[in-house]
Design a protein around this motif. Structure first.
Motif, mmCIF file in Angstrom:
data_model
loop_
_atom_site.group_PDB
_atom_site.id
_atom_site.type_symbol
_atom_site.label_atom_id
_atom_site.label_comp_id
_atom_site.label_asym_id
_atom_site.label_seq_id
_atom_site.Cartn_x
_atom_site.Cartn_y
_atom_site.Cartn_z
ATOM 1 N N ASN A 172 0.830 -1.214 0.000
ATOM 2 C CA ASN A 172 0.000 0.000 0.000
ATOM 3 C C ASN A 172 0.861 1.258 0.000
ATOM 4 O O ASN A 172 1.818 1.375 0.760
ATOM 5 N N GLN A 173 0.481 2.194 -0.850
ATOM 6 C CA GLN A 173 1.112 3.511 -0.893
ATOM 7 C C GLN A 173 0.012 4.490 -1.285
ATOM 8 O O GLN A 173 -0.334 4.638 -2.454
ATOM 9 N N PHE A 174 -0.571 5.145 -0.272
ATOM 10 C CA PHE A 174 -1.797 5.905 -0.490
ATOM 11 C C PHE A 174 -1.604 7.417 -0.575
ATOM 12 O O PHE A 174 -2.574 8.155 -0.702
ATOM 13 N N SER A 175 -0.381 7.897 -0.495
ATOM 14 C CA SER A 175 -0.160 9.339 -0.417
ATOM 15 C C SER A 175 -0.720 10.092 -1.616
ATOM 16 O O SER A 175 -1.413 11.097 -1.476
ATOM 17 N N GLU A 176 -0.404 9.614 -2.805
ATOM 18 C CA GLU A 176 -0.847 10.324 -4.011
ATOM 19 C C GLU A 176 -2.362 10.272 -4.144
ATOM 20 O O GLU A 176 -3.008 11.289 -4.433
ATOM 21 N N MET A 177 -2.944 9.106 -3.910
ATOM 22 C CA MET A 177 -4.398 8.978 -3.981
ATOM 23 C C MET A 177 -5.064 9.913 -2.974
ATOM 24 O O MET A 177 -6.044 10.588 -3.291
ATOM 25 N N GLY A 178 -4.525 9.954 -1.760
ATOM 26 C CA GLY A 178 -5.104 10.807 -0.734
ATOM 27 C C GLY A 178 -5.049 12.276 -1.097
ATOM 28 O O GLY A 178 -6.005 13.023 -0.857
ATOM 29 N N ALA A 179 -3.923 12.695 -1.672
ATOM 30 C CA ALA A 179 -3.792 14.097 -2.075
ATOM 31 C C ALA A 179 -4.806 14.453 -3.158
ATOM 32 O O ALA A 179 -5.419 15.532 -3.140
ATOM 33 N N LEU A 180 -4.993 13.550 -4.104
ATOM 34 C CA LEU A 180 -5.917 13.812 -5.210
ATOM 35 C C LEU A 180 -7.374 13.823 -4.738
ATOM 36 O O LEU A 180 -8.149 14.701 -5.130
ATOM 37 N N GLU A 206 -8.528 14.411 -1.755
ATOM 38 C CA GLU A 206 -8.782 15.568 -0.901
ATOM 39 C C GLU A 206 -8.941 16.840 -1.728
ATOM 40 O O GLU A 206 -9.865 17.631 -1.508
ATOM 41 N N ALA A 207 -8.052 17.029 -2.705
ATOM 42 C CA ALA A 207 -8.141 18.210 -3.562
ATOM 43 C C ALA A 207 -9.455 18.212 -4.348
ATOM 44 O O ALA A 207 -10.105 19.259 -4.504
ATOM 45 N N PHE A 208 -9.840 17.032 -4.828
ATOM 46 C CA PHE A 208 -11.081 16.927 -5.596
ATOM 47 C C PHE A 208 -12.289 17.307 -4.747
ATOM 48 O O PHE A 208 -13.138 18.112 -5.161
ATOM 49 N N LEU A 209 -12.379 16.730 -3.543
ATOM 50 C CA LEU A 209 -13.545 17.001 -2.702
ATOM 51 C C LEU A 209 -13.598 18.453 -2.242
ATOM 52 O O LEU A 209 -14.682 19.039 -2.125
ATOM 53 N N LYS A 210 -12.435 19.032 -1.990
ATOM 54 C CA LYS A 210 -12.422 20.452 -1.618
ATOM 55 C C LYS A 210 -12.925 21.315 -2.768
ATOM 56 O O LYS A 210 -13.618 22.318 -2.551
ATOM 57 N N ALA A 211 -12.598 20.914 -3.985
ATOM 58 C CA ALA A 211 -13.114 21.646 -5.143
ATOM 59 C C ALA A 211 -14.626 21.496 -5.250
ATOM 60 O O ALA A 211 -15.340 22.449 -5.568
ATOM 61 N N VAL A 212 -15.142 20.313 -4.963
ATOM 62 C CA VAL A 212 -16.583 20.070 -5.037
ATOM 63 C C VAL A 212 -17.337 20.954 -4.047
ATOM 64 O O VAL A 212 -18.336 21.590 -4.395
ATOM 65 N N VAL A 213 -16.850 21.009 -2.804
ATOM 66 C CA VAL A 213 -17.611 21.740 -1.782
ATOM 67 C C VAL A 213 -17.497 23.256 -1.934
ATOM 68 O O VAL A 213 -18.273 23.992 -1.319
ATOM 69 N N THR A 214 -16.556 23.733 -2.751
ATOM 70 C CA THR A 214 -16.559 25.174 -3.044
ATOM 71 C C THR A 214 -17.728 25.548 -3.948
ATOM 72 O O THR A 214 -18.041 26.727 -4.106
ATOM 73 N N ASN A 215 -18.349 24.523 -4.558
ATOM 74 C CA ASN A 215 -19.586 24.700 -5.328
ATOM 75 C C ASN A 215 -19.416 25.732 -6.447
ATOM 76 O O ASN A 215 -20.178 26.708 -6.538
ATOM 77 N N PRO A 216 -18.428 25.537 -7.322
ATOM 78 C CA PRO A 216 -18.158 26.547 -8.353
ATOM 79 C C PRO A 216 -19.284 26.731 -9.364
ATOM 80 O O PRO A 216 -19.386 27.772 -9.998
#
Length: 397
Positions: free
Chosen positions: A147-155, A157-167
């Protein structure tokens, strides 16, 4: 299990937490107080040893909660007379990440993200999604052998933060599909059907016909003075993202419950704090020293794991204070599989970890009962394993 905020060993927090640092950071940090003579200085003899499956390695992922809870379920299969199956830890984690993403968006981003989770997440995912064998779903879909989850986690998290900004002014109907696609690109798509021992299953039928546990039989228990005893409360730690309830008992009843369970053939999942300098992963020993570390001489610190030591007697006030001031944080999950005695007759819990087999006891460690009840954030077990007197107070009998 979530981030340790105290400065003691910040690297330690990041393994089980909402961050995705490598496991090696934690393991190396826990070698600080290791002793080369510890293995020879302790003489352990097993009193109870619940059958369990092989030690696993969670790699560079904060999935201790899934590894330990699935190990617990594997031992439950053995207890029930079933042939144990190595269950896919990442199947549980993957489904929890999908649910956590939904919760994150629903809460406008005001809830924890990352790899962290709790034992109930595995039970909840089992109830909703079923289970699959490790051989069917490894979670290694991106060119690594662990298991190496760092890259997946970064992506994610960035994706969900973009979603909740509700652009767009309103949520797109495709956000969840896109979010899940990121996860599945790294971990692999979940099979709708698969073959196991010559028979075709879905995750749901495999859980029902092969694993065979009843999700309703398992409960989580904690102990905090701030809540009424024998009631239920929301354990306020960041990785309880689903706001599940735990039962509240008196501190000494935590070990009374664990002891009773083990003596009756039940193992126990244990979540808690392993950042203390009196927890040595290398030596596989955890206890509560009589003296504070700051009050110890260099010689006493060097001798910390060279054989049994006297312990501080923990009180409920100490436990509550440690939880309140972040001295106890929900940073790791493990699997208690037995009881052992040292050369002085003192009992320790035999604890199975998920950091591989590189320590003095090949992936296991010996934890005193004082440490277990002082530093536990919660335990999970079959409700029939709880002593009748306590079960009655909890209205479980």
């Amino acid at each position: 299990m979530h981030t340790i905020t105290k400065p003691l060993i910040i690297a330690a927090s990041l393994l089980m937490s909402t961050s995705n640092f490598a496991q090696d950071n934690l393991v190396n940090s826990l070698k600080i107080n290791a002793s080369e003579k510890s293995k020879e200085s302790f003489k352990f003899s097993d009193v109870i040893n619940i059958e369990n499956t092989s030690v696993k390695n969670q790699g560079s992922s904060g999935t201790c909660w899934s590894y330990s809870a699935n190990s617990f379920l594997e031992s439950e299969m053995i207890r029930m007379g079933k042939k144990p199956v190595e269950l896919s830890q990442i199947f549980s984690a993957r489904n929890a990440y999908v649910e956590k993403g939904r919760n994150y968006v629903r809460m406008h981003g005001s809830v924890a993200l990352g790899d962290g989770g709790a034992f109930h997440d595995v039970i909840n995912m089992y109830r909703k999604y079923g289970a699959v064998p490790q051989s069917v779903y490894t979670g290694l879909n991106y060119g690594t052998d662990k298991n190496q989850f760092s890259e997946m986690g970064a992506l994610t998290e960035a994706f969900l933060k973009a979603v909740v900004t509700n652009p767009n002014g309103e949520l797109t109907p495709n956000w969840e599909k896109a979010y899940t696609a990121i996860i599945d690109s790294y971990l692999g798509s979940v099979p709708k059907t698969f073959d196991y021992n010559g028979k075709k299953y879905t995750p749901e039928t495999f859980a029902k016909e092969v694993v065979g546990i009843n999700a309703e039989d398992y409960v989580e228990i904690s102990s905090l003075q701030e809540h009424p005893y024998y009631s239920k409360f929301v354990l306020m730690v960041p990785d309880n993202w689903s706001y599940d309830l735990v039962y509240n008992v008196k501190m000494n009843e935590l070990t009374e419950i664990i002891d009773s369970a083990l003596k009756n053939g039940y193992s126990v999942a244990w979540a808690g704090d392993v950042s203390e300098k009196s927890f040595s992963w290398k030596n596989g020993v955890a206890f509560v020293p009589e003296k504070k570390m700051d009050d110890m001489t260099p010689e006493e610190k060097a001798d910390l794991f060279n054989g049994p030591k006297n312990e501080l007697v923990v009180t409920e006030e100490m436990r509550q204070k440690a939880f309140d001031n972040y001295a106890t944080t929900d940073d790791h999950g493990m699997h208690i599989v037995g009881i052992s005695k040292d050369q002085n007759g003192k009992e320790y819990y035999i604890v199975k970890n998920s950091w591989g087999t590189s320590n003095d006891h090949k992936g296991y460690l010996y934890m005193t009962k004082e440490f277990a009840k002082y530093k536990a954030t919660a335990i999970m077990l079959h409700k029939k394993a709880i002593p009748a007197s306590i079960a009655t107070k909890l209205k479980l009998s």
